[in-house]
Design an enzyme around this catalytic site. Structure first.
Site, PDB file in Angstrom:
ATOM      1  N   LYS A  66       0.804  -1.226   0.000  1.00  0.00           N
ATOM      2  CA  LYS A  66       0.000   0.000   0.000  1.00  0.00           C
ATOM      3  C   LYS A  66       0.833   1.271   0.000  1.00  0.00           C
ATOM      4  O   LYS A  66       0.295   2.363  -0.215  1.00  0.00           O
ATOM      5  CB  LYS A  66      -0.949   0.006   1.198  1.00  0.00           C
ATOM      6  CG  LYS A  66      -1.899  -1.175   1.241  1.00  0.00           C
ATOM      7  CD  LYS A  66      -2.846  -1.210   0.053  1.00  0.00           C
ATOM      8  CE  LYS A  66      -3.881  -2.309   0.217  1.00  0.00           C
ATOM      9  NZ  LYS A  66      -4.842  -2.342  -0.888  1.00  0.00           N
ATOM     10  N   SER A 280      -3.122 -12.304   4.687  1.00  0.00           N
ATOM     11  CA  SER A 280      -3.656 -12.213   3.323  1.00  0.00           C
ATOM     12  C   SER A 280      -2.614 -12.649   2.303  1.00  0.00           C
ATOM     13  O   SER A 280      -2.940 -13.302   1.304  1.00  0.00           O
ATOM     14  CB  SER A 280      -4.132 -10.793   3.025  1.00  0.00           C
ATOM     15  OG  SER A 280      -3.089  -9.856   3.183  1.00  0.00           O
TER      16      SER A 280
END
Length: 319
Positions: A66, A280
């Site tokens: 991110k 994840s």
């Protein structure tokens, strides 16, 4: 020659020395390693002629994939004149985007307000605060949907600007411009399958667009949580909250991973590969292994979107 160099490095009285440009922390975002798994899936992968490669996005300075869209969204908003240093930015986040935005806001001089469900890991909240962000915790029962609604409400009330990672085209754009080209170059164009967890869908959307322009035969697989699983960073959104940036045409297949399988793979990556990854990322690895069991002579890349140290309080790693 030595005399000339000495004169250039030592200006005359009253002159200011010309300084070289050194990299800043922004320059450390991207260009992350791509490494081959050595034990998980072996020897079956070798027998089939397959290689499974991990893109280590935890090597970014704030620790996740991110970092790329966080800086991209702020830079491009500045270029369009939508924000300027000193403004207040607001974002709903499950963690990684919030941490990355907190870092980017610190770098570029913004007040950052982050809205996050209260049940997410304490390490994430502490890291956001360390970068100087203000944190608003929302009820667990409302999930990310409530957090997103609150961010929009605060923007309507004039309390700041929502960058909106879920609808902002500058999110997938940076993956089209950087992540996809890096993977293509690092595999020398040999990639046949790309696997990514799906949260905001910025990574899978941007990378897919680039890779399919290079070779339409590349298969793009999205990792989604199975029914009842809560895997930080992977979401199956209700239709009304589906990210606007998502392009389903770029995803060839969805594979569902359980929370138990993702957490087990998280521990295996650390113990068997020395890759300290988040849950994840481990879910994407599990999906990559399912793909490898069905194909031959494939180069399969999955995204290790963050590091495992921000999940220590969840109990996924034994004490």
């Amino acid at each position: 020659m030595n005399s000339n160099r000495s004169q250039s490095n030592n200006p005359r009285p009253g002159q200011r020395r010309r300084l070289p440009r050194y990299p800043t922390i922004e320059d450390a975002v991207g260009r992350t390693p791509l490494v081959a798994l050595q034990r998980i899936g072996e020897p079956d992968n070798r027998a089939r002629g397959n290689v499974v490669l991990a893109k280590l996005e935890g090597h970014n300075p704030a620790g996740s994939v991110k970092d790329r869209p966080a800086l991209s969204m702020i830079r491009r908003a500045e270029e369009r004149g939508e924000i300027r240093p000193g403004d207040t930015l607001i974002e709903a986040t499950s963690g990684n985007t919030g941490i990355a935005l907190a870092m980017a806001a610190a770098i570029r001089g913004y007040r950052m307000v982050l809205i996050m469900p209260e049940d997410l890991s304490i390490e994430r909240a502490q890291t956001m605060k360390a970068f100087g962000a203000e944190l608003i915790l929302t009820p667990k029962s409302g999930g990310m949907e409530y957090a997103r609604d609150l961010a929009e409400k605060m923007q309507r009330e004039g309390k700041g600007k929502v960058l909106d990672q879920f609808a902002n085209p500058d999110n997938p754009r940076i993956h089209y411009e950087t992540t996809g080209p890096e993977i293509w170059a690092q595999t020398r164009g040999r990639i046949t399958h790309f696997v990514s967890a799906m949260g905001t869908t910025g990574t899978i959307t941007g990378v897919s667009r680039f890779l399919k322009e290079k070779n339409p035969a590349i298969r793009v697989i999205g990792a989604q949580p199975s029914e009842g699983s809560r895997i930080p960073g992977i979401r199956k959104w209700p239709p009304e909250y589906l990210p606007k940036i998502y392009d389903p045409a770029g995803v060839d297949e969805l594979v569902y991973v359980s929370q138990a399988d993702a957490e087990a793979m998280c521990r295996r990556l650390a113990r068997e590969e020395g890759i300290f990854a988040g849950i994840s990322a481990a879910g994407a690895c599990w999906v990559a292994q399912q793909v490898a069991a069905q194909v031959d002579n494939a180069t399969i890349v999955f995204v290790v979107c963050d590091r495992g140290d921000r999940y220590l309080s969840t109990g996924v790693f034994p004490a």
